[in-house]
Design a protein around this motif. Sequence first.
Motif, PDB file in Angstrom:
ATOM      1  N   ARG A  64      -1.706   0.351   6.240  1.00  0.00           N
ATOM      2  CA  ARG A  64      -1.065  -0.869   5.728  1.00  0.00           C
ATOM      3  C   ARG A  64      -1.146  -0.944   4.203  1.00  0.00           C
ATOM      4  O   ARG A  64      -0.229  -1.441   3.558  1.00  0.00           O
ATOM      5  N   THR A  65      -2.233  -0.433   3.658  1.00  0.00           N
ATOM      6  CA  THR A  65      -2.376  -0.414   2.202  1.00  0.00           C
ATOM      7  C   THR A  65      -1.429   0.612   1.591  1.00  0.00           C
ATOM      8  O   THR A  65      -0.832   0.376   0.538  1.00  0.00           O
ATOM      9  N   ILE A  66      -1.261   1.740   2.252  1.00  0.00           N
ATOM     10  CA  ILE A  66      -0.315   2.752   1.765  1.00  0.00           C
ATOM     11  C   ILE A  66       1.096   2.185   1.720  1.00  0.00           C
ATOM     12  O   ILE A  66       1.837   2.398   0.764  1.00  0.00           O
ATOM     13  N   LEU A  67       1.475   1.422   2.735  1.00  0.00           N
ATOM     14  CA  LEU A  67       2.809   0.809   2.776  1.00  0.00           C
ATOM     15  C   LEU A  67       2.926  -0.420   1.879  1.00  0.00           C
ATOM     16  O   LEU A  67       3.987  -1.027   1.795  1.00  0.00           O
ATOM     17  N   GLN A  68       1.833  -0.806   1.241  1.00  0.00           N
ATOM     18  CA  GLN A  68       1.786  -1.965   0.352  1.00  0.00           C
ATOM     19  C   GLN A  68       1.907  -3.293   1.100  1.00  0.00           C
ATOM     20  O   GLN A  68       2.311  -4.304   0.523  1.00  0.00           O
ATOM     21  N   LEU A  69       1.575  -3.293   2.398  1.00  0.00           N
ATOM     22  CA  LEU A  69       1.468  -4.558   3.125  1.00  0.00           C
ATOM     23  C   LEU A  69       0.219  -5.280   2.644  1.00  0.00           C
ATOM     24  O   LEU A  69       0.159  -6.509   2.626  1.00  0.00           O
ATOM     25  N   TYR A  70      -0.807  -4.508   2.299  1.00  0.00           N
ATOM     26  CA  TYR A  70      -1.966  -4.976   1.538  1.00  0.00           C
ATOM     27  C   TYR A  70      -1.896  -4.252   0.202  1.00  0.00           C
ATOM     28  O   TYR A  70      -1.661  -3.053   0.163  1.00  0.00           O
ATOM     29  N   ARG A  71      -2.098  -4.966  -0.874  1.00  0.00           N
ATOM     30  CA  ARG A  71      -2.130  -4.316  -2.176  1.00  0.00           C
ATOM     31  C   ARG A  71      -3.520  -3.713  -2.369  1.00  0.00           C
ATOM     32  O   ARG A  71      -4.526  -4.374  -2.109  1.00  0.00           O
ATOM     33  N   PRO A  72      -3.598  -2.448  -2.800  1.00  0.00           N
ATOM     34  CA  PRO A  72      -4.914  -1.813  -2.977  1.00  0.00           C
ATOM     35  C   PRO A  72      -5.674  -2.410  -4.159  1.00  0.00           C
ATOM     36  O   PRO A  72      -5.069  -2.889  -5.115  1.00  0.00           O
ATOM     37  N   ASP A  73      -7.008  -2.365  -4.072  1.00  0.00           N
ATOM     38  CA  ASP A  73      -7.846  -2.801  -5.185  1.00  0.00           C
ATOM     39  C   ASP A  73      -7.872  -1.738  -6.275  1.00  0.00           C
ATOM     40  O   ASP A  73      -7.948  -2.058  -7.453  1.00  0.00           O
ATOM     41  N   SER A  74      -7.825  -0.467  -5.876  1.00  0.00           N
ATOM     42  CA  SER A  74      -7.741   0.624  -6.840  1.00  0.00           C
ATOM     43  C   SER A  74      -7.274   1.887  -6.114  1.00  0.00           C
ATOM     44  O   SER A  74      -7.184   1.928  -4.890  1.00  0.00           O
ATOM     45  N   GLY A  75      -6.966   2.900  -6.886  1.00  0.00           N
ATOM     46  CA  GLY A  75      -6.492   4.159  -6.336  1.00  0.00           C
ATOM     47  C   GLY A  75      -5.014   4.348  -6.591  1.00  0.00           C
ATOM     48  O   GLY A  75      -4.337   3.459  -7.102  1.00  0.00           O
ATOM     49  N   SER A  76      -4.528   5.534  -6.243  1.00  0.00           N
ATOM     50  CA  SER A  76      -3.105   5.800  -6.418  1.00  0.00           C
ATOM     51  C   SER A  76      -2.489   6.256  -5.100  1.00  0.00           C
ATOM     52  O   SER A  76      -3.132   6.925  -4.298  1.00  0.00           O
ATOM     53  N   ILE A  77      -1.243   5.851  -4.900  1.00  0.00           N
ATOM     54  CA  ILE A  77      -0.466   6.210  -3.716  1.00  0.00           C
ATOM     55  C   ILE A  77       0.878   6.696  -4.230  1.00  0.00           C
ATOM     56  O   ILE A  77       1.694   5.907  -4.705  1.00  0.00           O
ATOM     57  N   VAL A  78       1.100   8.004  -4.144  1.00  0.00           N
ATOM     58  CA  VAL A  78       2.335   8.591  -4.671  1.00  0.00           C
ATOM     59  C   VAL A  78       3.161   9.108  -3.495  1.00  0.00           C
ATOM     60  O   VAL A  78       2.742  10.000  -2.767  1.00  0.00           O
ATOM     61  N   PHE A  79       4.347   8.512  -3.326  1.00  0.00           N
ATOM     62  CA  PHE A  79       5.269   8.901  -2.253  1.00  0.00           C
ATOM     63  C   PHE A  79       6.525   9.476  -2.899  1.00  0.00           C
ATOM     64  O   PHE A  79       7.185   8.799  -3.680  1.00  0.00           O
ATOM     65  N   ASN A  80       6.829  10.729  -2.598  1.00  0.00           N
ATOM     66  CA  ASN A  80       8.005  11.389  -3.186  1.00  0.00           C
ATOM     67  C   ASN A  80       8.002  11.322  -4.713  1.00  0.00           C
ATOM     68  O   ASN A  80       9.038  11.111  -5.336  1.00  0.00           O
ATOM     69  N   GLY A  81       6.832  11.442  -5.304  1.00  0.00           N
ATOM     70  CA  GLY A  81       6.723  11.438  -6.752  1.00  0.00           C
ATOM     71  C   GLY A  81       6.719  10.063  -7.397  1.00  0.00           C
ATOM     72  O   GLY A  81       6.681   9.951  -8.613  1.00  0.00           O
ATOM     73  N   VAL A  82       6.748   8.979  -6.586  1.00  0.00           N
ATOM     74  CA  VAL A  82       6.771   7.617  -7.113  1.00  0.00           C
ATOM     75  C   VAL A  82       5.447   6.931  -6.770  1.00  0.00           C
ATOM     76  O   VAL A  82       5.029   6.919  -5.609  1.00  0.00           O
ATOM     77  N   ASP A  83       4.793   6.343  -7.770  1.00  0.00           N
ATOM     78  CA  ASP A  83       3.544   5.626  -7.548  1.00  0.00           C
ATOM     79  C   ASP A  83       3.851   4.253  -6.954  1.00  0.00           C
ATOM     80  O   ASP A  83       4.375   3.369  -7.643  1.00  0.00           O
ATOM     81  N   LEU A  84       3.537   4.076  -5.677  1.00  0.00           N
ATOM     82  CA  LEU A  84       3.864   2.835  -4.972  1.00  0.00           C
ATOM     83  C   LEU A  84       3.087   1.640  -5.503  1.00  0.00           C
ATOM     84  O   LEU A  84       3.561   0.502  -5.432  1.00  0.00           O
ATOM     85  N   VAL A  85       1.905   1.879  -6.046  1.00  0.00           N
ATOM     86  CA  VAL A  85       1.074   0.786  -6.545  1.00  0.00           C
ATOM     87  C   VAL A  85       1.759   0.064  -7.703  1.00  0.00           C
ATOM     88  O   VAL A  85       1.591  -1.137  -7.888  1.00  0.00           O
ATOM     89  N   LYS A  86       2.573   0.779  -8.453  1.00  0.00           N
ATOM     90  CA  LYS A  86       3.248   0.189  -9.616  1.00  0.00           C
ATOM     91  C   LYS A  86       4.554  -0.519  -9.254  1.00  0.00           C
ATOM     92  O   LYS A  86       5.125  -1.211 -10.084  1.00  0.00           O
TER      93      LYS A  86
END
Length: 194
Positions: A64-86
């Motif tokens: 759920r955090t990877i999908l941004q249903l929950y916003r992460p407290d820290s870390g990076s999630i890069v899907f297809n070269g795009v940082d989802l956290v941003k």
Amino acid sequence: MAEEKSVLLHVENLVKHFPVTFGSRFKRQKGVVHAVDGVSFDLYRGEPFGLVGESGCGESTTWRTILQLYRPDSGSIVFNGVDLVKLKGDDLRKMRAKMQMIFQDPYACLNPRMTIGEIIRDPILVHHNYRNRKEVDEQVRQLMEQVKLNPSFVTRYAHEFSGGQRQRIGIARALALHPELVICDEPISALDVS
């Protein structure tokens, strides 16, 4: 020479904590639940990936955090070269069309006020993956057949189905947008024999 695998999803030092509060009027933080703490992995395009752990150890929260249903407290999630956290707003919504989830609980993930046809059709309409309404209805019919549900059930509501049928509705909804990544959170726990 062996073909080099491309990374579809790169997760590094993912952290998600939930505060524990008490008090009804003046909420005070009593502690913190460390649901996800420093998770890192690479998921390669075209390959299955399993995240295994004891019940309650944070697998569902990780997805759920990877999908941004929950916003992460820290870390990076890069899907297809795009940082989802941003990502936020429309950019995040567009990216979510490429990532879908089959939820663990088929009872909680289906809107009881929508027909099955509406539940499967809604992602297609929201993400504009159609030319006309007839094409959308045909796509819904094909998805229902693909998960072994009778297309004539399109006007029924979720409460009219068994747990396994509801899970298959959730699977059809997840496949409706032809996503690049399908996250399956214990998708077969509620499935029936068919």
